[in-house]
Design a protein around this motif. Structure first.
Motif, PDB file in Angstrom:
ATOM      1  N   SER A 205      45.172 -20.215-104.192  1.00  0.00           N
ATOM      2  CA  SER A 205      44.404 -21.409-104.555  1.00  0.00           C
ATOM      3  C   SER A 205      43.362 -21.099-105.622  1.00  0.00           C
ATOM      4  N   HIS A 206      42.699 -19.947-105.475  1.00  0.00           N
ATOM      5  CA  HIS A 206      41.686 -19.515-106.442  1.00  0.00           C
ATOM      6  C   HIS A 206      42.289 -19.334-107.841  1.00  0.00           C
ATOM      7  N   VAL A 207      43.450 -18.671-107.888  1.00  0.00           N
ATOM      8  CA  VAL A 207      44.108 -18.436-109.180  1.00  0.00           C
ATOM      9  C   VAL A 207      44.567 -19.756-109.786  1.00  0.00           C
ATOM     10  N   TRP A 208      45.161 -20.614-108.975  1.00  0.00           N
ATOM     11  CA  TRP A 208      45.642 -21.907-109.467  1.00  0.00           C
ATOM     12  C   TRP A 208      44.500 -22.729-110.061  1.00  0.00           C
ATOM     13  N   ARG A 209      43.373 -22.806-109.339  1.00  0.00           N
ATOM     14  CA  ARG A 209      42.230 -23.586-109.814  1.00  0.00           C
ATOM     15  C   ARG A 209      41.660 -22.986-111.095  1.00  0.00           C
ATOM     16  N   SER A 210      41.490 -21.663-111.121  1.00  0.00           N
ATOM     17  CA  SER A 210      40.913 -21.009-112.298  1.00  0.00           C
ATOM     18  C   SER A 210      41.836 -21.138-113.501  1.00  0.00           C
ATOM     19  N   TRP A 211      43.152 -21.011-113.275  1.00  0.00           N
ATOM     20  CA  TRP A 211      44.122 -21.132-114.363  1.00  0.00           C
ATOM     21  C   TRP A 211      44.118 -22.550-114.932  1.00  0.00           C
ATOM     22  N   ARG A 212      44.044 -23.560-114.054  1.00  0.00           N
ATOM     23  CA  ARG A 212      43.989 -24.953-114.510  1.00  0.00           C
ATOM     24  C   ARG A 212      42.729 -25.218-115.326  1.00  0.00           C
ATOM     25  N   GLU A 213      41.639 -24.534-114.962  1.00  0.00           N
ATOM     26  CA  GLU A 213      40.366 -24.716-115.668  1.00  0.00           C
ATOM     27  C   GLU A 213      40.262 -23.838-116.913  1.00  0.00           C
ATOM     28  N   ILE A 216      40.229 -17.654-117.118  1.00  0.00           N
ATOM     29  CA  ILE A 216      41.025 -16.468-116.815  1.00  0.00           C
ATOM     30  C   ILE A 216      40.142 -15.317-116.349  1.00  0.00           C
ATOM     31  N   ARG A 217      38.948 -15.216-116.901  1.00  0.00           N
ATOM     32  CA  ARG A 217      38.025 -14.142-116.508  1.00  0.00           C
ATOM     33  C   ARG A 217      37.736 -14.178-115.014  1.00  0.00           C
ATOM     34  N   ASN A 218      37.811 -15.358-114.426  1.00  0.00           N
ATOM     35  CA  ASN A 218      37.547 -15.523-113.003  1.00  0.00           C
ATOM     36  C   ASN A 218      38.703 -15.009-112.146  1.00  0.00           C
ATOM     37  N   ILE A 219      39.850 -14.730-112.775  1.00  0.00           N
ATOM     38  CA  ILE A 219      41.033 -14.262-112.056  1.00  0.00           C
ATOM     39  C   ILE A 219      41.172 -12.754-112.134  1.00  0.00           C
ATOM     40  N   VAL A 220      40.956 -12.192-113.324  1.00  0.00           N
ATOM     41  CA  VAL A 220      41.281 -10.783-113.586  1.00  0.00           C
ATOM     42  C   VAL A 220      40.247  -9.860-112.948  1.00  0.00           C
ATOM     43  N   ASP A 221      40.752  -8.790-112.342  1.00  0.00           N
ATOM     44  CA  ASP A 221      39.911  -7.759-111.734  1.00  0.00           C
ATOM     45  C   ASP A 221      38.893  -7.264-112.763  1.00  0.00           C
ATOM     46  N   PRO A 222      37.595  -7.282-112.420  1.00  0.00           N
ATOM     47  CA  PRO A 222      36.572  -6.799-113.362  1.00  0.00           C
ATOM     48  C   PRO A 222      36.793  -5.350-113.793  1.00  0.00           C
ATOM     49  N   SER A 223      37.566  -4.581-112.990  1.00  0.00           N
ATOM     50  CA  SER A 223      37.863  -3.198-113.374  1.00  0.00           C
ATOM     51  C   SER A 223      38.710  -3.130-114.638  1.00  0.00           C
ATOM     52  N   VAL A 224      39.436  -4.226-114.930  1.00  0.00           N
ATOM     53  CA  VAL A 224      40.227  -4.287-116.154  1.00  0.00           C
ATOM     54  C   VAL A 224      39.301  -4.739-117.269  1.00  0.00           C
ATOM     55  N   THR A 225      38.750  -3.795-117.983  1.00  0.00           N
ATOM     56  CA  THR A 225      37.760  -4.109-119.019  1.00  0.00           C
ATOM     57  C   THR A 225      38.457  -4.501-120.306  1.00  0.00           C
ATOM     58  N   ILE A 239      53.535 -16.083-114.659  1.00  0.00           N
ATOM     59  CA  ILE A 239      54.752 -15.759-113.906  1.00  0.00           C
ATOM     60  C   ILE A 239      54.459 -15.732-112.409  1.00  0.00           C
ATOM     61  N   GLY A 240      53.317 -15.165-112.035  1.00  0.00           N
ATOM     62  CA  GLY A 240      52.940 -15.151-110.624  1.00  0.00           C
ATOM     63  C   GLY A 240      52.870 -16.549-110.045  1.00  0.00           C
ATOM     64  N   LEU A 241      52.280 -17.479-110.788  1.00  0.00           N
ATOM     65  CA  LEU A 241      52.185 -18.869-110.326  1.00  0.00           C
ATOM     66  C   LEU A 241      53.555 -19.543-110.266  1.00  0.00           C
ATOM     67  N   THR A 267      60.099 -18.922-123.499  1.00  0.00           N
ATOM     68  CA  THR A 267      59.061 -19.899-123.166  1.00  0.00           C
ATOM     69  C   THR A 267      59.001 -20.107-121.661  1.00  0.00           C
ATOM     70  N   LEU A 268      57.800 -20.011-121.101  1.00  0.00           N
ATOM     71  CA  LEU A 268      57.634 -20.168-119.663  1.00  0.00           C
ATOM     72  C   LEU A 268      57.407 -21.641-119.314  1.00  0.00           C
ATOM     73  N   PRO A 269      58.071 -22.145-118.267  1.00  0.00           N
ATOM     74  CA  PRO A 269      57.795 -23.518-117.833  1.00  0.00           C
ATOM     75  C   PRO A 269      56.404 -23.627-117.229  1.00  0.00           C
ATOM     76  N   VAL A 270      55.893 -24.825-117.145  1.00  0.00           N
ATOM     77  CA  VAL A 270      54.574 -25.051-116.550  1.00  0.00           C
ATOM     78  C   VAL A 270      54.721 -25.016-115.031  1.00  0.00           C
ATOM     79  N   PRO A 271      53.951 -24.179-114.335  1.00  0.00           N
ATOM     80  CA  PRO A 271      54.089 -24.124-112.876  1.00  0.00           C
ATOM     81  C   PRO A 271      53.575 -25.395-112.203  1.00  0.00           C
ATOM     82  N   THR A 272      54.159 -25.699-111.069  1.00  0.00           N
ATOM     83  CA  THR A 272      53.700 -26.823-110.255  1.00  0.00           C
ATOM     84  C   THR A 272      52.798 -26.297-109.148  1.00  0.00           C
TER      85      THR A 272
END
Length: 326
Positions: A205-213, A216-225, A239-241, A267-272
């Protein structure tokens, strides 16, 4: 057909110092696992199955020194060692492994318990799909099956499997999607007891909401600089979604996932809407156990020789009664 390689019991006893406690890697639901070294120097892991009948039954595996994926991505110190290139290599390696099970092996194999603790990492951080205790074999003209015995792990099980006992290659695709989102974010979808952990919002749910908004920074692990997130990171989230969509038919096959990961011209389809986009509570509040039992699932031929096993829990015979999409 290639014959299985068999070892003399005496060789295995010598390799494991006669199954000494000092060589013990861990304890699983079906027996103990020991580290060993063959006369040629090859390191092995030996699963000594429980001896109910008195006969000695052993399984010999390749030893993988870096334990399992969950020991890295959910550890605040170790996950800093996983730069994006390594995480991407792990994602693509898992995808190829599952595609092999679904498409290229002699029989189609549905794993049914794909999760971070069942992905082992070798010395080069290459992933190995492990623990086939819950796997089901399909004929190649068979696409799905039903069961009254729901086995698996909270947070990774597809909704059609949890609710109705339907499982197929697309059930594994759902689990893979959860794995991808966990690897990208460094967060668990649910903990091993079905709780949401520190955050009351489920990861999907967190990823879906952040991706819609577009956050992306809110999704990715902060360790990935990275100041500008690479196209690969965005593509993996996308792809995960796609893999965790509620609609079984809308989820891609693993063969399609491998193509999507390796070709940016596709081309990736839009996830539902994802399945189980719940925002509060925990999974144990939404479940009713038939007999109250649980099984242990353990990545038991990996890791360091600690002398004691790390245990994760898999739900056995559970029906989810009140899930709802947000």
């Amino acid at each position: 057909m290639v014959e299985s390689l068999q070892f003399n019991l005496g060789v295995i006893r010598e390799a494991t110092e006669n199954f000494s406690d000092a060589m013990k890697l861990g304890q699983g639901g079906f027996g103990s696992v020991y580290f060993g070294k063959l006369p040629n120097g090859q390191e092995i892991a030996v699963k000594r199955l429980s001896r109910n009948s008195g006969e000695e039954r052993l399984l010999v595996y390749e030893f993988v020194p870096n334990s399992s994926l969950d020991q890295f991505i959910f550890d605040p110190l170790k996950r800093a060692r996983l730069d994006w290139d390594t995480r991407y290599k792990i994602i693509t390696g898992i995808a190829r492994g599952i595609m092999y099970l679904h498409e290229d092996s002699r029989l189609r194999i549905i794993h049914r318990d794909l999760k971070a603790s069942n992905i082992l990492l070798d010395a080069g951080m290459n992933p190995k799909v492990s623990d086939f205790g819950m796997a089901r074999l399909f004929e190649f003209d068979q696409t799905q099956a039903d069961t009254n015995r729901i086995v698996g792990t909270y947070g990774y099980m597809a909704p059609e499997y949890v609710l109705h006992g339907h499982f197929s290659v697309k059930s594994d695709v759902f689990s893979f999607g959860v794995l991808v989102l966990e690897i990208v974010s460094g967060r668990k979808n649910l903990d091993s007891h079905g709780h949401y952990g520190e955050d009351p919002e489920i990861l999907i749910s967190h990823v879906w909401r952040s991706w819609r908004e577009g956050n992306i920074r809110n999704i990715v692990d902060p360790s990935v600089t990275s100041t500008n997130y690479s196209a690969n990171i965005l593509r993996c989230i996308h792809i995960g979604l796609l893999c965790v969509q509620e609609s079984v038919a809308s989820r891609p096959t693993m063969a399609s996932v491998v193509v999507m990961l390796n070709s940016h011209t596709v081309t990736l389809p839009v996830p539902t809407q994802p399945a189980f986009s719940m925002s509060m509570g925990n999974a144990s509040d939404l479940s009713t156990s038939i007999d109250g039992t649980s099984t242990t699932s353990h990545s038991d031929y990996s890791g360091n020789r600690t002398g004691s096993g790390r245990r994760t829990y898999s739900v056995n015979e559970v029906s989810i009664t009140r899930p709802y999409p947000r």
